[in-house]
Design a protein around this motif. Structure first.
Motif, short mmCIF file in Angstrom:
data_model
loop_
_atom_site.label_atom_id
_atom_site.label_comp_id
_atom_site.label_asym_id
_atom_site.label_seq_id
_atom_site.Cartn_x
_atom_site.Cartn_y
_atom_site.Cartn_z
N UNK A 121 1.54 15.82 -4.09
CA UNK A 121 2.61 14.70 -4.21
C UNK A 121 2.29 13.09 -3.47
N UNK A 122 1.60 12.97 -2.88
CA UNK A 122 1.39 12.14 -2.06
C UNK A 122 0.51 11.23 -2.69
N UNK A 123 -0.59 11.27 -3.55
CA UNK A 123 -1.29 10.89 -4.47
C UNK A 123 -0.25 10.45 -5.41
N UNK A 124 0.55 11.23 -6.20
CA UNK A 124 1.46 11.39 -7.41
C UNK A 124 2.44 9.65 -6.63
N UNK A 125 2.87 9.43 -5.46
CA UNK A 125 3.44 8.66 -5.10
C UNK A 125 2.65 7.30 -4.77
N UNK A 126 1.46 6.87 -4.54
CA UNK A 126 0.65 6.14 -4.91
C UNK A 126 0.35 6.16 -5.56
N UNK A 127 0.19 6.92 -6.51
CA UNK A 127 -0.32 6.65 -8.77
C UNK A 127 0.47 5.24 -9.04
N UNK A 128 1.61 5.91 -8.26
CA UNK A 128 3.25 5.28 -8.71
C UNK A 128 3.34 3.46 -8.38
N UNK A 129 2.73 4.29 -6.84
CA UNK A 129 2.09 2.26 -6.54
C UNK A 129 0.98 1.43 -6.77
N UNK A 146 -4.27 3.45 6.89
CA UNK A 146 -5.43 2.98 6.72
C UNK A 146 -6.69 2.92 5.70
N UNK A 147 -7.40 2.05 6.05
CA UNK A 147 -8.44 2.14 4.16
C UNK A 147 -8.94 3.63 4.12
N UNK A 148 -8.65 4.53 5.12
CA UNK A 148 -9.59 5.78 4.78
C UNK A 148 -8.14 6.56 4.59
N UNK A 149 -7.40 6.12 4.55
CA UNK A 149 -6.57 6.78 4.16
C UNK A 149 -6.24 6.53 2.71
N UNK A 150 -5.75 5.80 2.25
CA UNK A 150 -6.11 4.85 1.13
C UNK A 150 -7.50 5.59 0.45
N UNK A 151 -7.94 5.81 0.11
CA UNK A 151 -9.82 6.65 0.65
C UNK A 151 -9.49 7.81 -0.30
N UNK A 201 -4.13 -2.86 0.09
CA UNK A 201 -3.63 -1.32 -0.23
C UNK A 201 -3.15 -1.27 1.14
N UNK A 202 -3.97 -0.74 1.97
CA UNK A 202 -4.11 -0.31 2.80
C UNK A 202 -2.91 -1.04 3.96
N UNK A 203 -3.03 -2.52 4.07
CA UNK A 203 -1.68 -2.78 5.21
C UNK A 203 -0.59 -2.89 4.08
N UNK A 204 -0.44 -3.20 3.02
CA UNK A 204 1.25 -2.71 1.71
C UNK A 204 1.63 -1.06 2.04
N UNK A 205 0.85 -0.41 1.84
CA UNK A 205 1.68 0.91 1.00
C UNK A 205 1.65 1.87 3.04
#
Length: 139
Positions: free
Chosen positions: A20-28, A54-59, A46-50
């Motif tokens: 679900x987190x990846x789906x939500x990130x796809x919407x972003x 962290x950049x690792x969490x965005x990855x 993206x890491x700062x906005x979302x």
């Protein structure tokens, strides 16, 4: 003029084998992308906005989307840092005509081997139309 969203991913988002987190990130990513799929935001931004990730969490959020080829990493000679784009079959467009033209070009590019195909799960059965679905908010 209203934007047009590709139905290929949106109508089958319920079947994607991602969290679900990846789906939500796809919407972003859809929100931040330009018409045609270019994502003008670098991973560190993206890491700062979302949600101050962290950049690792965005990855980690990006990885399953890249595995499905919904998000593409341009070839290394074209890259300037961590740049990404949505697959043309998953992007938004300014008009229905532009989307149709982009889809035709994408299909030609896929057949020529210049663009990977989306790796979406096979369509087996649609969700039930009757009753209340058990929907939950993504975390």
């Amino acid at each position: 003029m209203a934007e047009v969203m590709s139905p290929l991913v949106g109508e089958r988002i319920w079947a994607l084998p991602i969290s679900g987190s990846a789906v939500k990130f796809l919407q972003y990513l859809l929100y931040r992308s330009e018409f045609g799929g270019h994502i003008p935001v670098k991973q560190k931004d993206m890491a700062r906005e979302y949600h101050q990730k962290t950049p690792q969490a965005i990855s980690a959020l990006m990885a399953p989307l890249c595995d499905l080829k919904i998000v593409l990493r341009p070839r290394s000679e074209e890259r300037n840092g961590n740049s990404y784009r949505l697959h043309p079959l998953a992007a938004k467009y300014e008009s229905h005509e532009e989307m149709e033209a982009a889809f035709r070009q994408a299909l030609r590019d896929i057949k020529a081997g210049d663009l990977p195909n989306l790796q979406l799960p096979a369509y087996v059965i649609a969700p039930p139309m009757e009753g209340r679905p058990n929907l939950q908010v993504a975390v």
